[in-house]
Design an enzyme around this catalytic site. Structure first.
Site, PDB file in Angstrom:
ATOM      1  N   GLU A 289       0.853  -1.189   0.000  1.00 33.11           N
ATOM      2  CA  GLU A 289       0.000   0.000   0.000  1.00 33.11           C
ATOM      3  C   GLU A 289       0.885   1.234   0.000  1.00 33.11           C
ATOM      4  O   GLU A 289       1.842   1.305   0.761  1.00 33.11           O
ATOM      5  CB  GLU A 289      -0.861   0.098   1.275  1.00 33.11           C
ATOM      6  CG  GLU A 289      -1.862  -0.982   1.482  1.00 33.11           C
ATOM      7  CD  GLU A 289      -2.636  -0.791   2.801  1.00 33.11           C
ATOM      8  OE1 GLU A 289      -2.650   0.333   3.356  1.00 33.11           O
ATOM      9  OE2 GLU A 289      -3.205  -1.788   3.272  1.00 33.11           O
ATOM     10  N   GLU A 345     -13.655   5.140   0.018  1.00 31.20           N
ATOM     11  CA  GLU A 345     -14.465   4.162   0.751  1.00 31.20           C
ATOM     12  C   GLU A 345     -15.170   4.863   1.910  1.00 31.20           C
ATOM     13  O   GLU A 345     -14.546   5.237   2.895  1.00 31.20           O
ATOM     14  CB  GLU A 345     -13.570   3.024   1.256  1.00 31.20           C
ATOM     15  CG  GLU A 345     -13.004   2.187   0.115  1.00 31.20           C
ATOM     16  CD  GLU A 345     -11.935   1.204   0.579  1.00 31.20           C
ATOM     17  OE1 GLU A 345     -12.287   0.192   1.214  1.00 31.20           O
ATOM     18  OE2 GLU A 345     -10.744   1.444   0.314  1.00 31.20           O
ATOM     19  N   LYS A 348     -15.177   3.687   5.905  1.00 25.72           N
ATOM     20  CA  LYS A 348     -13.974   3.537   6.710  1.00 25.72           C
ATOM     21  C   LYS A 348     -14.055   4.494   7.890  1.00 25.72           C
ATOM     22  O   LYS A 348     -14.577   5.604   7.784  1.00 25.72           O
ATOM     23  CB  LYS A 348     -12.732   3.837   5.868  1.00 25.72           C
ATOM     24  CG  LYS A 348     -12.584   2.846   4.733  1.00 25.72           C
ATOM     25  CD  LYS A 348     -11.182   2.754   4.242  1.00 25.72           C
ATOM     26  CE  LYS A 348     -10.342   2.019   5.261  1.00 25.72           C
ATOM     27  NZ  LYS A 348      -9.027   1.661   4.718  1.00 25.72           N
ATOM     28  N   GLU A 354      -9.235   8.861   5.969  1.00 31.97           N
ATOM     29  CA  GLU A 354      -9.425   7.435   5.666  1.00 31.97           C
ATOM     30  C   GLU A 354     -10.430   7.181   4.543  1.00 31.97           C
ATOM     31  O   GLU A 354     -10.305   6.216   3.810  1.00 31.97           O
ATOM     32  CB  GLU A 354      -9.834   6.662   6.920  1.00 31.97           C
ATOM     33  CG  GLU A 354      -8.671   6.395   7.865  1.00 31.97           C
ATOM     34  CD  GLU A 354      -7.584   5.499   7.272  1.00 31.97           C
ATOM     35  OE1 GLU A 354      -7.928   4.444   6.717  1.00 31.97           O
ATOM     36  OE2 GLU A 354      -6.398   5.857   7.347  1.00 31.97           O
TER      37      GLU A 354
END
Ligand SMILES: *[C@@H]1O[C@H](CO)[C@@H](O)[C@H](O)[C@H]1NC(C)=O
Ligand SMILES: *[C@@H]1O[C@H](CO)[C@@H](O)[C@H](O)[C@H]1NC(C)=O
Length: 499
Positions: A289, A345, A348, A354
């Site tokens: 990542e 997303e 999250k 995030e």
């Protein structure tokens, strides 16, 4: 499903250095023990293509089939998922994409405990899909050592990996599907300067040594989640933004004779140094990542579209550039890299950032444009429009400082995009060699060193050659690798002479 926590560390403190020294003293016998002898490489993921993390902690994402179409249309070559969801693995079938699937942290104990459970897991999550779905690796556990709550599971990691390895061996699949785990940078007790990189002492003997031995013997990558963003955001007053964004023209650190022009390389080499200290300097890294958020809470500086676009665009160019792969400590060793993440997303939790790591909105629109093949230079992207959604953090213009308006008329000779890298490289070699182009600004620290890509360097060199030789009949051709433009390619302090 946990995928991704906020506990990442880059390290720029003196404490880090101190920690490194302590570890050095504790492990003197290990420092020089280099593994040798394992030459014939059977590492997977050797082709120079980009990877992406396809996380799905959201309630507004398109179907896996549609997501896979997006991935393909962006010319991304590898996909990493955080579990082994059957719908996603099916959608990835017959796509040519390399797939890295995962066994989540909470499923480790079951597989560690029973060979039958391991065989069943492989039947259901691998054999049901392979080879139509080209699974190349399974990541067992994500950032396991970063969670105190997972401590009881730490000792079960190797038993789980060993069982899965036996299950795969029964199918003759161990050379096709590699097993590994993904760690956060907080497995290091020290990361600055890079040569002081060392693993936390309490992780080495019991957990990391057996893991690294397995990775070495099976020629599997050591996956690391590496976020220059978090290191920079923890100390933006002392770490130049340019250094985090691959834009520095002076080294951020010079260590053991090696100069680091970007934070990512420094972080990766801290891991390489740590590997070397425990005798596994030949284990290769993969970046499971990395990325940069496009938005966050008001206090989260630097989380904006311009910085995210700059980071990821330059990341792709750096990781895929044939001439520049690897790090100062490990030049020439390709590091498979997975950008975090495909989509924003919305479910999250944690810091505001995030939810905003995606290169795409859930509706499939790009948050910013990005060329995942790494051939576009910064200047070839259209300027980033102000996006009112993200107006809390005004984006700095990434490639041009104010007061340096580009010339409005003239002709320049630049590298064409989409040309084969070997061809461009040999044209660049010619221009800077026999061609007599002024390639001084392309040296480390030179005004045109950044962006450090073959395309950008070739453009500068081609133009220099062209401007110098034109009067004497020199042309802008380079075997078809060059073309004339009327837009000034100059940027930052890098000035392209015009005619
Ligand atoms: C694995 O390879 C061996 C030796 O080539 C072969 O006998 C066996 O049938 C193979 N097993 C499977 C499941 O393909
Ligand atoms: C997709 O979503 C983004 C963010 O909500 C929005 O700005 C954009 O207009 C949407 N695009 C389309 C085509 O609906």
């Amino acid at each position: 499903m946990k995928t991704h926590c906020g506990r990442r560390q880059g390290g720029f403190s003196r404490l880090d250095l101190l920690g490194g020294l302590i570890v050095l003293l504790l492990w003197p016998a290990l420092i020089s023990s280099q593994r040798t002898g394992n030459t014939g490489s059977s590492y997977r993921m050797e082709t120079h293509v980009m990877g992406i993390n396809y996380g799905r902690i959201a309630n507004d994402l398109p179907s896996p089939y549609e997501a896979v179409q997006k991935i393909k249309s962006m010319k991304i070559g590898r996909v990493k998922i955080f579990n082994s969801d059957a719908g996603v693995l099916s959608a990835l079938a017959n796509t040519g994409l390399e797939v890295v699937s995962a066994l989540p942290n909470e499923d480790i104990p079951g597989v560690a405990q029973s060979m039958t459970a391991s065989d069943q897991w492989v039947n259901k999550n691998v054999l049901a899909h392979y080879p139509a779905t080209n699974i190349v690796s399974i990541i067992v556990g994500n950032e396991l050592f970063s969670y105190e709550s997972m401590k009881p599971t730490w000792a079960k990691l190797m038993p789980a990996i060993n069982n899965l390895h036996s299950s795969l061996a029964k199918q003759n699949l161990t050379s096709h599907i590699k097993l590994s785990t993904a760690v956060a940078l907080d497995v290091l007790s020290s990361s600055y300067p890079p040569t002081a990189g060392a693993f936390k002492e309490e992780l080495v003997g019991q957990y990391l040594q057996p893991l690294l031995k397995f990775l070495y013997n099976s020629q599997s990558h050591f996956y690391v989640n590496v976020y220059p963003y978090f290191a920079w955001a923890s100390d933006p007053e002392h770490i130049p933004l340019d250094y985090a964004l691959f834009g520095a023209s002076t080294p951020g650190v010079t260590d053991n004779g090696k100069s680091y022009y970007n934070l990512l390389d420094a972080q990766l080499d801290a891991v390489n140094a740590a590997l070397e200290k425990v005798g596994y300097g030949q284990v290769r890294l993969a970046i499971s990542e990395t990325g940069w958020p496009t938005a966050g809470d008001a206090a989260q500086v630097g989380a904006n579209v311009a910085n995210a676009a700059t980071y990821n665009r330059r990341l792709v160019r750096k990781m895929l550039s044939n001439s520049k792969v690897g790090t100062p400590m490990r030049p020439g060793v390709f590091i498979p890299t997975f950008i975090f993440a495909l989509f924003n997303e919305n479910q999250k939790t944690g810091q505001g950032t995030e939810k905003h790591w995606g290169v795409m909105f859930p509706n499939g629109t790009n948050v910013y444009s990005i060329d995942m093949t790494g051939t576009m230079s910064d200047g070839q992207y259209s300027p980033l429009a102000d996006n009112p959604v993200f107006s809390n953090a005004p984006p700095p213009t990434p490639t041009q400082s104010p007061g340096q308006a580009p010339s409005t008329s003239g002709t320049w000779c630049v590298a064409k995009s989409g040309m084969g890298q070997p061809m461009v490289q040999s044209a660049l070699d010619f221009a800077c060699g026999a061609g007599g182009a002024d390639c001084q600004p392309l040296q480390h620290g030179g005004s045109c060193f950044n962006p450090d890509t073959l395309h950008d360097h070739a453009s500068y060199a081609f133009n220099s050659y062209y401007q110098k030789t034109k009067a004497a009949g020199g042309s802008c051709n380079f075997g078809g690798a060059a073309t004339l433009v009327t837009t000034d390619p100059s940027h930052d302090t890098c000035k392209f002479p015009a005619s």
